[in-house]
Design an enzyme around this catalytic site. Sequence first.
Site, PDB file in Angstrom:
ATOM      1  CB  SER A 259     137.401 -26.489   1.929  1.00  0.00           C
ATOM      2  OG  SER A 259     136.708 -27.115   2.963  1.00  0.00           O
TER       3      SER A 259
ATOM      4  CG  ASP B 191     136.706 -33.054  -2.100  1.00  0.00           C
ATOM      5  OD1 ASP B 191     136.497 -33.830  -1.021  1.00  0.00           O
ATOM      6  OD2 ASP B 191     136.639 -31.923  -2.341  1.00  0.00           O
TER       7      ASP B 191
ATOM      8  CG  HIS C 278     138.125 -31.634   1.286  1.00  0.00           C
ATOM      9  ND1 HIS C 278     137.509 -30.994   0.459  1.00  0.00           N
ATOM     10  CD2 HIS C 278     138.281 -30.832   2.275  1.00  0.00           C
ATOM     11  CE1 HIS C 278     136.897 -29.799   1.021  1.00  0.00           C
ATOM     12  NE2 HIS C 278     137.679 -29.677   2.165  1.00  0.00           N
ATOM     13  CG  ASP C 279     143.809 -31.672   2.968  1.00  0.00           C
ATOM     14  OD1 ASP C 279     143.069 -30.972   3.200  1.00  0.00           O
ATOM     15  OD2 ASP C 279     144.579 -32.239   3.743  1.00  0.00           O
TER      16      ASP C 279
END
Lengths: 196, 361
Positions: free
Chosen positions: B145, B308, B341-342
């Site tokens: 990220s 994501d 996303h994680d």
Amino acid sequence: MAIKLSKIINSWVPENSKVIDFGCGDGSLLKELFKNKQVLGYGVEINDTKIEKCIEKGIPVIKLDIDKGLNDFMSSNFDLSIMARSIQCLKNPDLALNRMLELSKRCVVTLPNLGYWRCRINLASGKMPITPELPSSWYETENIHLCTIKDFENLCLKENISIKDKVFINRNGNQGGLSKINPNLFAVEGVYLLEK
Amino acid sequence: MKTETKLIHFSEGIELESGKSLNSFDLMVETYGELNEDKSNAILLCHAFSGNHHAAGSSEDYGIGWWDQLVGPNKSIDTNKYFVVCCNNLGGCAGSSGPSSVDPSSQKIFGKSFPQVSVLDWVNSQKMLMDKLNIECWHFVAGGSLGGMQALQWSISYPDKVKKAGIFAAASKSSSQNIAMNEVARESIRKDENFHNGNYYEHNVIPKNGIKTARMLGHITYLSEEHMDSRFGRKFQDEDSKVEESVSFEVENYLQYKGEQFSELFDANSYILMTKVMDGYDAGKDKTLVEALKDVKSEFLIVGFYSDWLYPPERGKEIQIAAMDNNIRSSFVVLQGDHGHDSFLFNSKTYSNLITNFIES
């Protein structure tokens, strides 16, 4: 196969050229070409385990479904693109061939020959061919667009693709012999250098 | 695992991208493993938006490290082999200089007066840290990220100092949608009556509700629809374990719980500053990304995750294409990832093998 292929195409690959190998597998061919010709090579592969092997060898690789993603890399100028034993698995081999020749000056294509005499005998006896080169049953095979040497050369003619060089491989993995005299009947595989 | 946590003071200060400067600053730093004799085994990990210096192992203050699944002895990034460095970024709230620390010149809490920093400033401050640790070249700089943005910027700013860069679930710039989400988060903080225009420290309050709402929104963007469906579905929360009376569904309870927990730990001004850093980053600012990568010498491993939707795989692909145009030895792999996303935080066989193979190759 990969190591032999690197021998065949060595003279087609300029030193320090930029190469993209569609369906690169574990990256062996690019590794050979890096060793022999110091190419900057990128592999394209869809299988995660093979991708891990490429990375392990230090070969840059892109995970991509060739059927879907060839357009994305149009801006990159490659000297040579390679598609070894994969073109018959694509949904649109004709489009893929043209795309490859847009993103690179030349391309190497290898394909299994459905015109090989053993295939013909299989078909004559009323069955889909199963040979050492084409070992899978019709319902399991990834080869959805098989063709003969003659078919492929006709496609090149139709698409205005010029064949700069070609090599035919016989059932023993060698060049020459009967496969040179009548490749459509005696070659198990054709290796082409193409340009547009 | 040999772990050291220390606050390092930089009396020389730093000029920031904004034109402002800090006369001096501190970085909270954690290191794992040992630097080898020829100093060739150093790895820098860059944390994402709400992360900190505590990347691996367990600590009293911060629990399990944010990348503990991949960093540690015999793990993907093996601390038996590598000397791994991670720092809390400038502007954060885990020990490094930030809005909640004391301004040495006025002896008052910085608050809103802490200057806006950027990804470039973080990279420059990490370079100062690198010099202080006597490291000449990072074997690997990696992050997910906002951390991936730092890894990318490292290879642009210091081409001779980064051998390999790992850019995971990241982008070369934030999208309009990313900025929009962050603005809603910031607005909820600013509109909290306890925010006091950023000077809540003087009033001995924190804009807890604002941070909580911001974090709840954040959590939705970090997870995927599929993951939320499989984890929570439409299940109702047990009466006994409800954290709020108004809660009906498990997913509501989860967000309430996570938001509440975070609101007590994270500084509101840092939240605003960090989101601004994320919004502001554009590797190809004033030029194209292809031009921006012109001098890069590092090899790249770019990983995206199908689930994501905050920084979808297409963003990684853009970096890959620009890298290939510059003849950078760059790989781009998209993995399934179950956590939206994680996903970059979680171990999976392929993800772990890719990272290990890349570092070792």
